[in-house]
Motif scaffolding. Structure first.
Motif, PDB file in Angstrom:
ATOM      1  N   LYS A  58       2.715  10.030  -1.328  1.00  0.00           N
ATOM      2  CA  LYS A  58       2.199  10.982  -0.351  1.00  0.00           C
ATOM      3  C   LYS A  58       0.710  10.779  -0.062  1.00  0.00           C
ATOM      4  CE  LYS A  58       3.768  15.237  -0.293  1.00  0.00           C
ATOM      5  NZ  LYS A  58       4.004  16.675  -0.587  1.00  0.00           N
ATOM      6  N   ILE A  59      -0.116  10.624  -1.086  1.00  0.00           N
ATOM      7  CA  ILE A  59      -1.560  10.504  -0.867  1.00  0.00           C
ATOM      8  C   ILE A  59      -1.890   9.220  -0.108  1.00  0.00           C
ATOM      9  CG2 ILE A  59      -3.820  10.377  -1.967  1.00  0.00           C
ATOM     10  CD1 ILE A  59      -2.445  13.116  -2.101  1.00  0.00           C
ATOM     11  N   ALA A  60      -1.235   8.122  -0.463  1.00  0.00           N
ATOM     12  CA  ALA A  60      -1.461   6.864   0.256  1.00  0.00           C
ATOM     13  C   ALA A  60      -0.977   6.971   1.695  1.00  0.00           C
ATOM     14  CB  ALA A  60      -0.754   5.722  -0.458  1.00  0.00           C
ATOM     15  N   LEU A  65       2.196  25.712  -2.630  1.00  0.00           N
ATOM     16  CA  LEU A  65       1.553  25.112  -1.469  1.00  0.00           C
ATOM     17  C   LEU A  65       0.927  23.769  -1.824  1.00  0.00           C
ATOM     18  CD1 LEU A  65      -0.151  28.238   0.167  1.00  0.00           C
ATOM     19  CD2 LEU A  65       1.937  27.081   0.908  1.00  0.00           C
ATOM     20  N   ARG A  66       0.241  23.705  -2.964  1.00  0.00           N
ATOM     21  CA  ARG A  66      -0.402  22.449  -3.348  1.00  0.00           C
ATOM     22  C   ARG A  66       0.619  21.341  -3.601  1.00  0.00           C
ATOM     23  NH1 ARG A  66      -3.140  25.923  -7.187  1.00  0.00           N
ATOM     24  NH2 ARG A  66      -5.061  26.740  -6.274  1.00  0.00           N
ATOM     25  N   ALA A  67       1.789  21.703  -4.125  1.00  0.00           N
ATOM     26  CA  ALA A  67       2.787  20.698  -4.472  1.00  0.00           C
ATOM     27  C   ALA A  67       3.604  20.231  -3.273  1.00  0.00           C
ATOM     28  CB  ALA A  67       3.727  21.259  -5.541  1.00  0.00           C
ATOM     29  N   LEU A  68       3.847  21.118  -2.302  1.00  0.00           N
ATOM     30  CA  LEU A  68       4.837  20.826  -1.265  1.00  0.00           C
ATOM     31  C   LEU A  68       4.282  20.676   0.141  1.00  0.00           C
ATOM     32  CD1 LEU A  68       7.648  23.224  -2.499  1.00  0.00           C
ATOM     33  CD2 LEU A  68       7.555  20.756  -2.753  1.00  0.00           C
ATOM     34  N   VAL A  69       3.048  21.115   0.400  1.00  0.00           N
ATOM     35  CA  VAL A  69       2.470  21.007   1.738  1.00  0.00           C
ATOM     36  C   VAL A  69       1.420  19.904   1.729  1.00  0.00           C
ATOM     37  CG1 VAL A  69       1.312  22.247   3.609  1.00  0.00           C
ATOM     38  CG2 VAL A  69       2.831  23.487   2.057  1.00  0.00           C
ATOM     39  N   PRO A  70       1.470  18.956   2.676  1.00  0.00           N
ATOM     40  CA  PRO A  70       2.502  18.786   3.703  1.00  0.00           C
ATOM     41  C   PRO A  70       3.769  18.178   3.121  1.00  0.00           C
ATOM     42  CG  PRO A  70       0.848  17.072   3.897  1.00  0.00           C
ATOM     43  CD  PRO A  70       0.381  17.986   2.804  1.00  0.00           C
ATOM     44  N   GLY A  71       4.890  18.432   3.777  1.00  0.00           N
ATOM     45  CA  GLY A  71       6.173  17.972   3.285  1.00  0.00           C
ATOM     46  C   GLY A  71       6.299  16.459   3.291  1.00  0.00           C
ATOM     47  N   GLY A  72       7.032  15.946   2.308  1.00  0.00           N
ATOM     48  CA  GLY A  72       7.185  14.504   2.195  1.00  0.00           C
ATOM     49  C   GLY A  72       7.873  13.858   3.379  1.00  0.00           C
ATOM     50  N   SER A  73       8.765  14.593   4.049  1.00  0.00           N
ATOM     51  CA  SER A  73       9.486  13.998   5.178  1.00  0.00           C
ATOM     52  C   SER A  73       8.587  13.758   6.383  1.00  0.00           C
ATOM     53  CB  SER A  73      10.669  14.882   5.580  1.00  0.00           C
ATOM     54  OG  SER A  73      10.233  16.150   6.012  1.00  0.00           O
ATOM     55  N   VAL A  74       7.383  14.365   6.409  1.00  0.00           N
ATOM     56  CA  VAL A  74       6.455  14.128   7.528  1.00  0.00           C
ATOM     57  C   VAL A  74       5.171  13.445   7.071  1.00  0.00           C
ATOM     58  CG1 VAL A  74       7.355  15.969   8.977  1.00  0.00           C
ATOM     59  CG2 VAL A  74       5.548  16.496   7.332  1.00  0.00           C
ATOM     60  N   THR A  75       5.142  12.991   5.820  1.00  0.00           N
ATOM     61  CA  THR A  75       4.001  12.208   5.348  1.00  0.00           C
ATOM     62  C   THR A  75       4.468  10.797   5.012  1.00  0.00           C
ATOM     63  OG1 THR A  75       4.299  13.046   3.074  1.00  0.00           O
ATOM     64  CG2 THR A  75       2.713  14.187   4.490  1.00  0.00           C
ATOM     65  N   GLY A  76       5.316  10.688   3.981  1.00  0.00           N
ATOM     66  CA  GLY A  76       5.759   9.385   3.514  1.00  0.00           C
ATOM     67  C   GLY A  76       5.550   9.286   2.024  1.00  0.00           C
ATOM     68  N   ASP A  97       0.824  -1.211   0.000  1.00  0.00           N
ATOM     69  CA  ASP A  97       0.000   0.000   0.000  1.00  0.00           C
ATOM     70  C   ASP A  97       0.858   1.261   0.000  1.00  0.00           C
ATOM     71  OD1 ASP A  97      -2.141  -1.723   0.169  1.00  0.00           O
ATOM     72  OD2 ASP A  97      -2.427  -1.448   2.334  1.00  0.00           O
ATOM     73  N   VAL A  98       1.967   1.222   0.705  1.00  0.00           N
ATOM     74  CA  VAL A  98       2.861   2.378   0.852  1.00  0.00           C
ATOM     75  C   VAL A  98       4.303   1.877   0.898  1.00  0.00           C
ATOM     76  CG1 VAL A  98       1.264   3.958   2.050  1.00  0.00           C
ATOM     77  CG2 VAL A  98       2.538   2.242   3.363  1.00  0.00           C
ATOM     78  N   TYR A  99       5.242   2.826   0.746  1.00  0.00           N
ATOM     79  CA  TYR A  99       6.656   2.513   0.919  1.00  0.00           C
ATOM     80  C   TYR A  99       7.176   3.021   2.264  1.00  0.00           C
ATOM     81  CZ  TYR A  99       6.282   2.004  -4.144  1.00  0.00           C
ATOM     82  OH  TYR A  99       5.892   1.635  -5.408  1.00  0.00           O
ATOM     83  N   GLN A 100       6.591   4.107   2.744  1.00  0.00           N
ATOM     84  CA  GLN A 100       7.024   4.738   3.989  1.00  0.00           C
ATOM     85  C   GLN A 100       5.894   5.634   4.502  1.00  0.00           C
ATOM     86  OE1 GLN A 100      10.304   8.065   5.471  1.00  0.00           O
ATOM     87  NE2 GLN A 100      10.714   6.911   3.601  1.00  0.00           N
ATOM     88  N   VAL A 101       5.719   5.671   5.828  1.00  0.00           N
ATOM     89  CA  VAL A 101       4.721   6.537   6.459  1.00  0.00           C
ATOM     90  C   VAL A 101       5.333   7.167   7.702  1.00  0.00           C
ATOM     91  CG1 VAL A 101       2.464   6.684   7.596  1.00  0.00           C
ATOM     92  CG2 VAL A 101       2.764   5.170   5.620  1.00  0.00           C
ATOM     93  N   ASN A 102       5.131   8.447   7.868  1.00  0.00           N
ATOM     94  CA  ASN A 102       5.576   9.143   9.074  1.00  0.00           C
ATOM     95  C   ASN A 102       4.470   9.051  10.127  1.00  0.00           C
ATOM     96  OD1 ASN A 102       5.975  11.951  10.689  1.00  0.00           O
ATOM     97  ND2 ASN A 102       7.904  11.217   9.859  1.00  0.00           N
ATOM     98  N   VAL A 103       4.803   8.523  11.291  1.00  0.00           N
ATOM     99  CA  VAL A 103       3.828   8.349  12.368  1.00  0.00           C
ATOM    100  C   VAL A 103       4.158   9.330  13.493  1.00  0.00           C
ATOM    101  CG1 VAL A 103       2.982   6.771  14.137  1.00  0.00           C
ATOM    102  CG2 VAL A 103       3.346   5.949  11.813  1.00  0.00           C
ATOM    103  N   VAL A 104       3.153  10.079  13.930  1.00  0.00           N
ATOM    104  CA  VAL A 104       3.359  11.181  14.875  1.00  0.00           C
ATOM    105  C   VAL A 104       2.463  11.020  16.088  1.00  0.00           C
ATOM    106  CG1 VAL A 104       3.098  13.681  15.184  1.00  0.00           C
ATOM    107  CG2 VAL A 104       4.104  12.780  13.082  1.00  0.00           C
ATOM    108  N   GLY A 105       3.033  11.264  17.267  1.00  0.00           N
ATOM    109  CA  GLY A 105       2.264  11.280  18.505  1.00  0.00           C
ATOM    110  C   GLY A 105       2.144  12.678  19.069  1.00  0.00           C
ATOM    111  N   HIS A 106       1.240  12.842  20.001  1.00  0.00           N
ATOM    112  CA  HIS A 106       0.927  14.149  20.588  1.00  0.00           C
ATOM    113  C   HIS A 106       0.887  14.022  22.102  1.00  0.00           C
ATOM    114  CE1 HIS A 106      -2.413  16.494  22.469  1.00  0.00           C
ATOM    115  NE2 HIS A 106      -1.841  17.506  21.863  1.00  0.00           N
ATOM    116  N   ALA A 107       1.250  15.093  22.781  1.00  0.00           N
ATOM    117  CA  ALA A 107       1.104  15.167  24.235  1.00  0.00           C
ATOM    118  C   ALA A 107       0.747  16.592  24.605  1.00  0.00           C
ATOM    119  CB  ALA A 107       2.391  14.749  24.933  1.00  0.00           C
ATOM    120  N   SER A 108       0.079  16.770  25.740  1.00  0.00           N
ATOM    121  CA  SER A 108      -0.278  18.109  26.193  1.00  0.00           C
ATOM    122  C   SER A 108      -0.150  18.199  27.704  1.00  0.00           C
ATOM    123  CB  SER A 108      -1.709  18.482  25.765  1.00  0.00           C
ATOM    124  OG  SER A 108      -2.665  17.712  26.482  1.00  0.00           O
TER     125      SER A 108
END
Length: 403
Positions: A319-321, A305-316, A161-172
């Motif tokens: 990009k759409i997958a 903006l349409r081409a580069l946001v969000p950045g590939g290094s934080v999506t994977g 389905d994908v080659y790479q995915v950036n996974v992000v966590g949150h804290a508050s």
């Protein structure tokens, strides 16, 4: 979509705080004159709407990089430039990807722009501020849940389905008093190329981002993707340079960045100027590459903006997958993180990727961290890497608490 010309929020605005990416000529001698806000519920094309707003305020966003800075006057009342922020959710909308979970800071709009004008320098002393206090951090998921998400990405990679995915966590964490001193400490972390604070109506964000999402200057477009992390020790540097996994992950994102730039009209041949160069951010080594292309025709902000946001290094990749996997796996929205913030000036643009970024609303401070997942990723090593990235930010915030 909202825009107007009132003052910016109840968190202190310039001259006390410089927005991320603001040039030296606009720091300490500028004030907000008008602003723009867009949220996902507003509808419409946010890339086009914010471009129209900035163009209406005299900024050359329809033909970036072809107008020299010196042709614009610098004096009281003249336009200095604009701070621009785009959320991760807005980036997904612009890219045509799946929206993520709701933001934990809903008071912050998804697109925010503030136009500044030059004013005489303000040397008044800052007012006294209530002492800052910080409570206990609460993560949005447990380490086990984070590790399970890494495993789910590996399964998606195994399915093709994908080659790479950036996974992000949150804290508050809850806070009291004035958050500005704490935000300034975050913005001043070593290696912060985009260190600064941007404040709105009842909210503020601070970034210590070292990563250039896109810069347009002197007739050239540049992006500097960062991928690959180790502790900033001699051993850590050797490990990063020797890691086949980190290098493969990095090269994959460099290829994605090249493809993003190649899609843009108005650009010449795309080239990789530097590949897998090791840089230091706070207590970490990180691998950075430089990808660029000359501006040979018309280049507008909305297309960038349409081409580069969000950045590939934080999506994977693809990009759409990858965005679909992110929306499926992450329980809390990315909000101000993994998005874009920076400066739009007369004839130039400089946006950083909002990693190492925190946000405050009226009662809590929020932070995010993660990493890119490939087939070779170890789930618990990825959890530890996210904690290592978040540690300097938490330390900076805690250092603002008076004994």
């Amino acid at each position: 979509m909202v825009h107007g010309s009132r003052s910016i929020g109840h968190f202190p605005a310039p001259p006390f705080v410089a927005p991320p990416g603001a040039p030296g000529s606009c720091q300490g001698g500028h004030r907000a004159s008008t602003w723009f806000r867009w949220s996902r519920c507003d509808g419409g094309d946010p890339a086009e709407l914010v471009s129209e707003f900035l163009a209406d305020n005299g900024l050359s966003v329809r033909n970036i990089g072809r107008t020299a800075d010196h042709v614009r006057p610098i004096g009281a009342g003249s336009i200095c430039g604009a701070a621009l922020y785009v959320s991760a959710d807005a980036g997904s909308v612009m890219a045509g990807g799946a929206p993520g979970a709701p933001s934990p800071v809903p008071s912050i709009p998804d697109v925010y722009a503030v136009v500044y004008e030059h004013v005489p320098g303000d040397d008044r002393p800052e007012p006294a501020r209530p002492d800052f206090t910080l409570g206990e951090w609460t993560p949005s998921w447990t380490p086990s849940a984070h590790a399970a998400a890494v495993g789910a990405v590996r399964a998606a990679i195994g399915r093709g389905d994908v080659y790479q995915v950036n996974v992000v966590g949150h804290a508050s964490a809850p806070y009291g008093g004035d958050p500005l001193p704490a935000l300034r400490r975050v913005a001043a972390l070593p290696g912060a190329r985009y260190g600064g604070v941007l404040a709105g109506d009842g909210w503020a964000l601070a970034t210590a981002s070292p990563e250039t999402l896109v810069e347009v200057r002197d007739g050239r477009v540049v992006t500097r993707p960062i991928k690959g992390t180790r502790p900033a020790t001699a051993l850590g540097r050797r490990e990063l340079l020797a890691s086949a996994k980190e290098r493969a992950e990095h090269v994959m994102i460099v290829d994605l960045s090249r493809n993003d730039l190649a899609r843009l009209p108005g650009l010449g041949p795309v080239e990789v100027e530097d590949l897998f160069a090791v840089r230091r951010w706070s207590g970490l080594w990180q691998a950075e590459s430089v990808v660029s292309a000359p501006v040979v025709g018309e280049l507008d902000l909305a297309s960038l903006l349409r081409a580069l946001v969000p950045g590939g290094s934080v999506t994977g990749a693809p990009k759409i997958a990858a965005l679909a996997e992110i929306a499926r796996l992450e329980p809390v929205g990315r909000g101000v993180s993994m998005a874009a913030v920076g400066w739009v000036g007369p004839g130039h643009l400089d946006l950083g990727l909002t990693i190492r970024t925190v946000a405050v609303d009226g009662s809590r401070v929020h932070a995010w961290a993660g990493g890119g997942i490939t087939w070779d990723s170890d789930p618990w090593a990825e959890v530890a890497e996210a904690e290592a990235k978040l540690a300097p930010v938490r330390t900076a915030l805690a250092a603002a608490v008076l004994p």
